[in-house]
Design a protein around this motif. Structure first.
Motif, PDB file in Angstrom:
ATOM      1  N   ASP A 210      57.953 -19.698  90.617  1.00 15.78           N
ATOM      2  CA  ASP A 210      58.428 -20.190  91.541  1.00 15.78           C
ATOM      3  C   ASP A 210      58.115 -21.161  92.330  1.00 15.78           C
ATOM      4  N   GLY A 211      56.967 -20.499  93.051  1.00 12.19           N
ATOM      5  CA  GLY A 211      56.518 -21.184  94.170  1.00 12.19           C
ATOM      6  C   GLY A 211      55.620 -22.788  93.581  1.00 12.19           C
ATOM      7  N   GLY A 212      55.092 -22.643  92.038  1.00 14.27           N
ATOM      8  CA  GLY A 212      55.141 -23.787  91.533  1.00 14.27           C
ATOM      9  C   GLY A 212      56.160 -24.793  91.592  1.00 14.27           C
ATOM     10  N   LYS A 213      57.123 -24.068  90.989  1.00 21.53           N
ATOM     11  CA  LYS A 213      57.894 -25.286  90.549  1.00 21.53           C
ATOM     12  C   LYS A 213      59.262 -26.408  91.892  1.00 21.53           C
ATOM     13  N   LEU A 231      47.990 -32.850  88.040  1.00 20.09           N
ATOM     14  CA  LEU A 231      48.578 -31.927  88.404  1.00 20.09           C
ATOM     15  C   LEU A 231      47.459 -30.943  88.423  1.00 20.09           C
ATOM     16  N   TYR A 232      46.199 -30.290  89.438  1.00 19.12           N
ATOM     17  CA  TYR A 232      45.470 -29.446  88.798  1.00 19.12           C
ATOM     18  C   TYR A 232      46.156 -27.879  89.754  1.00 19.12           C
ATOM     19  N   ALA A 233      46.817 -26.844  88.750  1.00 21.40           N
ATOM     20  CA  ALA A 233      46.938 -25.750  89.883  1.00 21.40           C
ATOM     21  C   ALA A 233      45.618 -24.466  89.003  1.00 21.40           C
ATOM     22  N   HIS A 234      46.017 -23.853  90.551  1.00 25.73           N
ATOM     23  CA  HIS A 234      45.386 -23.089  90.708  1.00 25.73           C
ATOM     24  C   HIS A 234      45.275 -21.932  89.926  1.00 25.73           C
ATOM     25  N   ASN A 235      46.758 -21.903  88.908  1.00 26.23           N
ATOM     26  CA  ASN A 235      47.297 -20.122  88.401  1.00 26.23           C
ATOM     27  C   ASN A 235      47.977 -20.795  86.835  1.00 26.23           C
ATOM     28  N   ASP A 237      50.765 -19.882  86.282  1.00 26.67           N
ATOM     29  CA  ASP A 237      52.270 -19.571  86.362  1.00 26.67           C
ATOM     30  C   ASP A 237      52.797 -20.573  87.263  1.00 26.67           C
ATOM     31  N   MET A 238      52.409 -21.518  88.716  1.00 19.13           N
ATOM     32  CA  MET A 238      52.133 -22.234  89.103  1.00 19.13           C
ATOM     33  C   MET A 238      52.403 -23.184  88.253  1.00 19.13           C
ATOM     34  N   ALA A 239      51.539 -23.740  86.857  1.00 15.86           N
ATOM     35  CA  ALA A 239      51.734 -24.661  86.023  1.00 15.86           C
ATOM     36  C   ALA A 239      53.069 -25.009  85.698  1.00 15.86           C
ATOM     37  N   LEU A 240      53.792 -23.473  85.057  1.00 19.77           N
ATOM     38  CA  LEU A 240      54.490 -23.478  84.143  1.00 19.77           C
ATOM     39  C   LEU A 240      55.905 -23.551  85.011  1.00 19.77           C
ATOM     40  N   GLY A 241      55.470 -23.711  85.978  1.00 22.72           N
ATOM     41  CA  GLY A 241      57.077 -23.388  87.054  1.00 22.72           C
ATOM     42  C   GLY A 241      56.576 -25.126  87.314  1.00 22.72           C
ATOM     43  N   ALA A 242      55.589 -25.803  87.678  1.00 25.44           N
ATOM     44  CA  ALA A 242      56.274 -27.116  87.514  1.00 25.44           C
ATOM     45  C   ALA A 242      56.175 -27.726  86.910  1.00 25.44           C
ATOM     46  N   ILE A 243      56.087 -27.262  85.291  1.00 24.69           N
ATOM     47  CA  ILE A 243      56.166 -28.406  84.065  1.00 24.69           C
ATOM     48  C   ILE A 243      57.770 -28.397  84.090  1.00 24.69           C
ATOM     49  N   GLU A 244      58.537 -27.377  84.440  1.00 28.12           N
ATOM     50  CA  GLU A 244      59.988 -27.010  84.567  1.00 28.12           C
ATOM     51  C   GLU A 244      60.612 -28.102  85.098  1.00 28.12           C
ATOM     52  N   ALA A 245      59.832 -28.297  86.421  1.00 27.30           N
ATOM     53  CA  ALA A 245      60.108 -29.668  87.447  1.00 27.30           C
ATOM     54  C   ALA A 245      59.988 -30.657  87.187  1.00 27.30           C
ATOM     55  N   ILE A 246      59.237 -31.025  85.984  1.00 24.90           N
ATOM     56  CA  ILE A 246      58.836 -32.581  86.138  1.00 24.90           C
ATOM     57  C   ILE A 246      60.101 -32.988  84.736  1.00 24.90           C
ATOM     58  N   GLU A 247      59.981 -31.635  84.204  1.00 22.01           N
ATOM     59  CA  GLU A 247      61.026 -31.932  82.947  1.00 22.01           C
ATOM     60  C   GLU A 247      62.637 -32.067  83.401  1.00 22.01           C
ATOM     61  N   ILE A 259      48.146 -31.670  83.183  1.00 22.44           N
ATOM     62  CA  ILE A 259      47.659 -30.527  83.794  1.00 22.44           C
ATOM     63  C   ILE A 259      46.650 -30.099  83.358  1.00 22.44           C
ATOM     64  N   VAL A 260      45.893 -29.718  84.406  1.00 22.19           N
ATOM     65  CA  VAL A 260      44.779 -28.575  84.586  1.00 22.19           C
ATOM     66  C   VAL A 260      45.165 -27.157  85.325  1.00 22.19           C
ATOM     67  N   SER A 261      44.310 -26.568  84.155  1.00 21.80           N
ATOM     68  CA  SER A 261      45.099 -24.675  85.127  1.00 21.80           C
ATOM     69  C   SER A 261      44.377 -23.647  85.180  1.00 21.80           C
ATOM     70  N   ILE A 262      44.278 -22.735  85.670  1.00 22.23           N
ATOM     71  CA  ILE A 262      42.981 -21.861  85.412  1.00 22.23           C
ATOM     72  C   ILE A 262      44.243 -20.449  85.862  1.00 22.23           C
ATOM     73  N   ASP A 263      43.509 -19.251  84.634  1.00 21.01           N
ATOM     74  CA  ASP A 263      44.105 -17.641  84.219  1.00 21.01           C
ATOM     75  C   ASP A 263      43.848 -18.066  82.242  1.00 21.01           C
ATOM     76  N   ALA A 264      44.366 -18.707  81.901  1.00 24.11           N
ATOM     77  CA  ALA A 264      44.501 -18.796  80.509  1.00 24.11           C
ATOM     78  C   ALA A 264      45.679 -17.076  79.790  1.00 24.11           C
ATOM     79  N   VAL A 265      46.562 -17.063  80.156  1.00 23.01           N
ATOM     80  CA  VAL A 265      47.597 -15.699  79.707  1.00 23.01           C
ATOM     81  C   VAL A 265      48.014 -16.638  78.642  1.00 23.01           C
ATOM     82  N   LYS A 266      48.610 -15.689  78.062  1.00 24.39           N
ATOM     83  CA  LYS A 266      49.597 -16.396  76.494  1.00 24.39           C
ATOM     84  C   LYS A 266      50.447 -17.445  77.485  1.00 24.39           C
TER      85      LYS A 266
END
Ligand code: GZL
Ligand code: ZN
Length: 329
Positions: A210-213, A231-235, A237-247, A259-266
């Motif tokens: 939500d915060g990222g979006k 976009l450089y996202a520190h994780n 989850d924020m990158a995924l929120g930002a993707i929603e906003a961009i779309e 977009i470059v991000s950090i974590d590598a969660v599923k």
């Protein structure tokens, strides 16, 4: 030397507690008295909260490692990303006289007093994941990731990708005051120095989707899709929120805005495979076994290393497709 003496006191403290527990029949163990190695170890774990997919994986790893089968009684607290609540959870563990305390500190500062209180109570503290600015005399060990290196690896990809081309970048920062937010910013800045990458805006999304979006919506309002290249996202989850906003604004994530991000969660790795994220730096959340081993070693009075880094790796879209099915988180 200090930690040896300290561990000795802790051991004595733990033994006393366990012996008391045994004689009064309290606590979950068989009450067979004495401090033999088979005594249940009571651990208070102060987790940040449940802000991201990474956090869920880290919590699962910790609960598995500190399970009853493994000889532990775990008292778990998730502080909902609230530093004051996390400190009072640690104070609660101290008053309950746990054998050891494990903390994933939400922010770096403000830990000196409560860590001193734990030391005064003879309760050893192990940090997992994030670090603190308090003196390292106040905790036995820390196991986690090199956040600065993660920032450098993300920045190196950006430098290689954009080089001298004038590039307008926005940043979704992690939780304000947290070690990963501070160090990932620092490492990235080092790696992109002298390139054409310019930070036009940088705000915290608190590591949540939500915060990222919300923050990305604000960036798009302000600069337009065309006004942002990277976009450089520190994780993730924020990158995924930002993707929603961009779309939602009619943009194509991974193309109009790389977009470059950090974590590598599923979910992050899936977005990478789908081409909506361009590069991900892993941040390994599976720290439970290492943390549990450190608790045992400390309570056994062993001398432990202060710092234990877990290795990270990086993923392009092709690499993500190869590994996603075999990853543990
Ligand atoms: C990093 C960890 C961060 C993750 C986020 O080790 O502290 O906190 O990068 C999580 O996803 O919320
Ligand atoms: Zn180690």
């Amino acid at each position: 030397m200090k930690s040896k003496v300290f561990a000795g006191i802790a051991l004595l403290g733990a033994m006393t507690l366990v012996a008391t527990a045994c004689s009064s029949g309290a606590g979950g163990d068989s009450g067979d008295g004495g401090g033999g190695g088979d005594e249940t170890i009571t651990v208070g774990f102060a987790q940040t909260g449940s802000e991201s997919g990474w956090r869920s994986a880290n919590t699962e790893s910790m609960k598995t490692a500190f399970s009853e089968d493994e000889g532990f009684e775990l008292i778990f607290n998730a502080a909902d990303n609230d530093p004051a609540a996390q400190i009072s959870a640690v104070r609660d563990f101290i008053s309950r006289g746990v054998d050891a305390i494990v903390i994933a500190p939400i922010v770096e500062d403000g830990w000196d007093d409560v860590l001193q209180e734990a030391a005064d109570a003879g309760i050893p503290v192990i940090l997992e994941d994030r670090t603190v600015t308090a003196s390292d005399d106040l905790y036995e060990a820390w196991v986690g990731l090199d956040f600065t290196k993660e920032g450098v690896m993300a920045g190196e990809w950006a430098a290689e990708t954009f080089g001298d081309t004038p590039t307008k970048m926005v940043v979704l920062e992690g939780t304000t005051g947290s070690a990963p937010a501070n160090d990932r910013a620092e490492g990235f800045a080092q790696a992109v120095e002298g390139t054409g990458i310019e930070t036009i805006d940088s705000q915290t999304g608190d590591f949540t989707r939500d915060g990222g979006k919300t923050v990305m919506e604000g960036f798009i309002q302000k600069y337009g899709i065309d006004g942002i290249d990277l976009l450089y996202a520190h994780n993730d989850d924020m990158a995924l929120g930002a993707i929603e906003a961009i779309e939602a604004a009619g943009g194509v994530p991974g193309q109009d805005i790389q977009i470059v991000s950090i974590d590598a969660v599923k979910d992050g790795m899936q977005a990478l495979i789908d081409g909506k994220i361009n590069y991900i730096v892993e941040c390994n959340p599976l720290l439970g076994d290492l943390a549990a081993g450190l608790v045992r070693d400390v309570l056994a009075g062993e001398d432990v290393e202060k710092t234990h880094f877990v290795e990270d790796q990086t993923f392009t879209q092709e690499q993500a497709a190869e590994v996603i099915d075999s990853r543990a988180y």
